[in-house]
Design a protein around this motif. Structure first.
Motif, PDB file in Angstrom:
ATOM      1  N   PRO A 213       0.820  -1.227   0.000  1.00 56.03           N
ATOM      2  CA  PRO A 213       0.000   0.000   0.000  1.00 56.03           C
ATOM      3  C   PRO A 213       0.846   1.265   0.000  1.00 56.03           C
ATOM      4  O   PRO A 213       0.559   2.219  -0.725  1.00 56.03           O
ATOM      5  N   GLY A 214       1.899   1.268   0.798  1.00 50.18           N
ATOM      6  CA  GLY A 214       2.783   2.440   0.811  1.00 50.18           C
ATOM      7  C   GLY A 214       3.488   2.637  -0.508  1.00 50.18           C
ATOM      8  O   GLY A 214       3.638   3.762  -0.984  1.00 50.18           O
ATOM      9  N   ALA A 215       3.927   1.522  -1.123  1.00 50.41           N
ATOM     10  CA  ALA A 215       4.620   1.608  -2.410  1.00 50.41           C
ATOM     11  C   ALA A 215       3.700   2.181  -3.483  1.00 50.41           C
ATOM     12  O   ALA A 215       4.108   3.033  -4.283  1.00 50.41           O
ATOM     13  N   VAL A 216       2.451   1.718  -3.515  1.00 46.64           N
ATOM     14  CA  VAL A 216       1.500   2.214  -4.512  1.00 46.64           C
ATOM     15  C   VAL A 216       1.209   3.697  -4.277  1.00 46.64           C
ATOM     16  O   VAL A 216       1.197   4.509  -5.216  1.00 46.64           O
ATOM     17  N   ALA A 217       1.006   4.083  -3.008  1.00 44.04           N
ATOM     18  CA  ALA A 217       0.663   5.472  -2.698  1.00 44.04           C
ATOM     19  C   ALA A 217       1.794   6.423  -3.062  1.00 44.04           C
ATOM     20  O   ALA A 217       1.568   7.461  -3.707  1.00 44.04           O
ATOM     21  N   VAL A 218       3.030   6.078  -2.679  1.00 45.68           N
ATOM     22  CA  VAL A 218       4.133   7.014  -2.953  1.00 45.68           C
ATOM     23  C   VAL A 218       4.485   7.044  -4.431  1.00 45.68           C
ATOM     24  O   VAL A 218       4.821   8.102  -4.985  1.00 45.68           O
ATOM     25  N   THR A 219       4.388   5.900  -5.112  1.00 48.08           N
ATOM     26  CA  THR A 219       4.713   5.860  -6.533  1.00 48.08           C
ATOM     27  C   THR A 219       3.717   6.683  -7.342  1.00 48.08           C
ATOM     28  O   THR A 219       4.091   7.543  -8.145  1.00 48.08           O
ATOM     29  N   LEU A 220       2.427   6.439  -7.113  1.00 44.16           N
ATOM     30  CA  LEU A 220       1.406   7.197  -7.843  1.00 44.16           C
ATOM     31  C   LEU A 220       1.415   8.668  -7.426  1.00 44.16           C
ATOM     32  O   LEU A 220       1.202   9.555  -8.266  1.00 44.16           O
ATOM     33  N   GLY A 221       1.663   8.942  -6.150  1.00 41.48           N
ATOM     34  CA  GLY A 221       1.695  10.321  -5.678  1.00 41.48           C
ATOM     35  C   GLY A 221       2.824  11.118  -6.308  1.00 41.48           C
ATOM     36  O   GLY A 221       2.618  12.234  -6.793  1.00 41.48           O
ATOM     37  N   LEU A 222       4.033  10.552  -6.319  1.00 39.51           N
ATOM     38  CA  LEU A 222       5.156  11.242  -6.930  1.00 39.51           C
ATOM     39  C   LEU A 222       4.952  11.426  -8.433  1.00 39.51           C
ATOM     40  O   LEU A 222       5.249  12.492  -8.987  1.00 39.51           O
ATOM     41  N   MET A 223       4.441  10.391  -9.103  1.00 36.40           N
ATOM     42  CA  MET A 223       4.197  10.500 -10.536  1.00 36.40           C
ATOM     43  C   MET A 223       3.178  11.592 -10.834  1.00 36.40           C
ATOM     44  O   MET A 223       3.340  12.373 -11.778  1.00 36.40           O
ATOM     45  N   ALA A 224       2.118  11.677 -10.023  1.00 35.54           N
ATOM     46  CA  ALA A 224       1.086  12.685 -10.260  1.00 35.54           C
ATOM     47  C   ALA A 224       1.633  14.096 -10.053  1.00 35.54           C
ATOM     48  O   ALA A 224       1.360  14.999 -10.846  1.00 35.54           O
ATOM     49  N   ALA A 261       3.490   5.825   9.134  1.00 36.68           N
ATOM     50  CA  ALA A 261       3.491   6.153  10.562  1.00 36.68           C
ATOM     51  C   ALA A 261       2.607   5.226  11.387  1.00 36.68           C
ATOM     52  O   ALA A 261       2.948   4.899  12.532  1.00 36.68           O
ATOM     53  N   ARG A 262       1.495   4.753  10.807  1.00 35.13           N
ATOM     54  CA  ARG A 262       0.501   4.063  11.635  1.00 35.13           C
ATOM     55  C   ARG A 262       0.215   2.627  11.250  1.00 35.13           C
ATOM     56  O   ARG A 262      -0.136   1.818  12.128  1.00 35.13           O
ATOM     57  N   PHE A 263       0.321   2.276   9.984  1.00 29.96           N
ATOM     58  CA  PHE A 263      -0.247   1.001   9.553  1.00 29.96           C
ATOM     59  C   PHE A 263       0.755   0.001   8.992  1.00 29.96           C
ATOM     60  O   PHE A 263       0.494  -1.202   9.032  1.00 29.96           O
ATOM     61  N   ALA A 264       1.864   0.436   8.446  1.00 31.34           N
ATOM     62  CA  ALA A 264       2.780  -0.477   7.761  1.00 31.34           C
ATOM     63  C   ALA A 264       3.592  -1.295   8.762  1.00 31.34           C
ATOM     64  O   ALA A 264       4.251  -0.735   9.647  1.00 31.34           O
TER      65      ALA A 264
END
Length: 489
Positions: A213-224, A261-264
């Motif tokens: 989940p973190g990998a998907v969020a940061v990858t898509l976030g940085l790309m966007a 911070a909370r879930f990973a």
């Protein structure tokens, strides 16, 4: 200094030759990564004519590479920690080489843009692996600093060399060879990595899981975010084409921080890494310094061609002193960093770079190369070479071996963000100044261009000044584990 000096400091004489090959492989991999971000730039007008690309789609040829590289760098760095540095290095080289072959043979815009995106993915996997291999192979502070000196010198010089190579290849061969040249180099690099690069340190116990989940969020976030920044110059900041991905990207990055911070259970980026003073401060310095350096590549090229009327080949040749300065700066300070720490090196390098940029910003249509451009290029090159070396040391020396890929990916992602955000900011300032200063007649137009490019270069100098302030927070201690001890004081 030669590779043998690094080998001698790092290992017994019997292992020296192999260590030299490892160093050469890592430097060549990083050279390919950085070179490809700039070598295609000069060929863009020819590509547009042959493939019938309009201005917007032509921009995608570069953005497809930049956006994907930036988006996947953190994940690429973590993969090296989890699955082995050699395996990930080979995967990055193989993908990059294959994508280069497809792009060089492309006969449609869609194929070329897709190939550039896969090149970016290969580079995002390969770039952190090169730094991880160096950090885990050269463990003594002196040897580590010298190895990073070569890597940093190559990293900085490759961007300038790309302009020279792109101009020569486009003018004398074909734009396709700006991509196809990677194929024989990539094959040779793949074989070298197979034979010489170690598998990496042995990990006891089960392999930690990947934070998907973190990998998907940061990858898509940085790309966007990077995609929005790249499109801002074309559509404007208030356009939905820019606002939607920008807001979405920021939201995804906020979600990534929350996950870490909370879930990973096994965070992709443990947030505690930013409590290590050297890592946090060095990444901030890297952001501002690379924003200045890669923006300068862009505006210096425009100054040479659009104001002074240089041909592509002459423009490329004009970059040689800058390239040589970066290489000499990176290699020249490698023995100083372990002795005096990175902070004095960073402050000296950023000061030289700032002076060089302020000098270069004064160039106008009457400038001559020897009197007005050579001195600034040498100051900027040597200063930035020193900065690249010192930031690489500071951003990775405070991390344990099993997080070397994390530090490498974080540093490379910071540099990519700096180059993207810095360029779009200065491009907007430059365009506004050019519009204000434009007047009737060709002479007035040239003076307006010179004024706009001068403002952008002054802005690049401001970035180096911001980096100089950030460098004050970099610890003085240097060496394996030294930064962690200092950060707890």
């Amino acid at each position: 200094m030669t590779a043998s000096t690094v080998q001698t400091a790092a290992a017994p004489a019997g292992a020296g030759q192999r260590l030299g090959i490892v160093l050469a492989a890592c430097c060549l991999g990083q050279f390919m990564n950085v070179l490809d971000a700039s070598v295609v730039n000069v060929a863009l007008p020819v590509i547009a004519e042959e493939l019938r690309l309009d201005r917007h789609h032509l921009q995608l040829v570069n953005n497809a590479y930049t956006v994907v590289v930036c988006g996947f760098l953190l994940l690429g760095g973590r993969l090296a920690d989890l699955f082995g540095q050699r395996r990930v290095f080979l995967a990055g080289v193989g993908l990059f080489t294959l994508a280069s072959a497809v792009g060089g043979a492309a006969h449609s815009p869609a194929t070329l843009i897709l190939a550039r995106a896969f090149q970016g993915l290969g580079a995002a996997v390969m770039a952190p692996a090169t730094l991880t291999v160096l950090g885990t192979t050269f463990t003594r502070p002196e040897a580590r600093a010298k190895a990073f000196g070569w890597w940093s010198g190559v990293s900085g010089a490759a961007g300038a060399v790309g302009v020279l190579a792109g101009g020569a290849i486009t003018e004398w061969l074909s734009w396709r060879w700006t991509l196809l040249i990677n194929v024989p180099i990539g094959i040779a690099l793949f074989v070298t990595v197979c034979c010489a690069v170690p598998r990496g340190p042995h990990r006891d116990g089960p392999r930690p899981g990947l934070d998907l989940p973190g990998a998907v969020a940061v990858t898509l976030g940085l790309m966007a975010v990077v995609c929005a920044v790249a499109e801002a110059h074309t559509y404007g900041w208030m356009s939905p084409v820019v606002l939607v991905p920008l807001v979405g990207g920021v939201a995804l990055l906020a979600l990534f921080v929350l996950i870490q911070a909370r879930f990973a259970a096994h965070p992709l980026v443990p947030l505690g890494v930013f409590r290590i003073r050297s890592v946090a401060a060095a990444n901030l310095v890297a952001f501002f310094s690379v924003a200045a350096l890669f923006s300068t590549f862009y505006f210096f090229t425009l100054l040479l061609q659009n104001v002074l009327g240089y041909s592509p080949v002459r423009t490329g040749l004009s970059y040689l002193p800058l390239s040589a300065g970066i290489a000499l700066g990176g290699w020249g300070v490698s023995s100083l960093v372990p002795r005096i720490g990175p902070r004095p090196v960073l402050m000296s390098g950023l000061s030289l770079s700032c002076l060089g940029l302020l000098w270069l910003a004064r160039a106008d249509a009457h400038a001559t190369y020897v009197a007005d451009l050579l001195g600034p290029a040498l100051l900027l090159g040597f200063g930035m070479g020193a900065v690249l070396n010192a930031t690489t040391n500071a951003a990775t020396a405070g991390l344990p071996v099993h997080q070397a890929g994390l530090g490498s990916g974080l540093l490379n992602a910071t540099r990519q963000l700096g180059s993207a955000l810095g360029l779009v900011t200065l491009a907007a300032l430059s365009a506004h100044r050019i519009d204000e200063a434009s007047g009737p007649g060709p002479s007035a137009s040239v003076q307006a261009l010179a004024s706009g490019y001068g403002l952008a270069l002054t802005g690049a100098a401001a970035f180096t000044a911001a980096g100089l302030l950030a460098a004050l927070a970099v610890p003085r201690a240097c060496g394996q584990g030294g930064f962690q001890a200092f950060s707890r004081r």
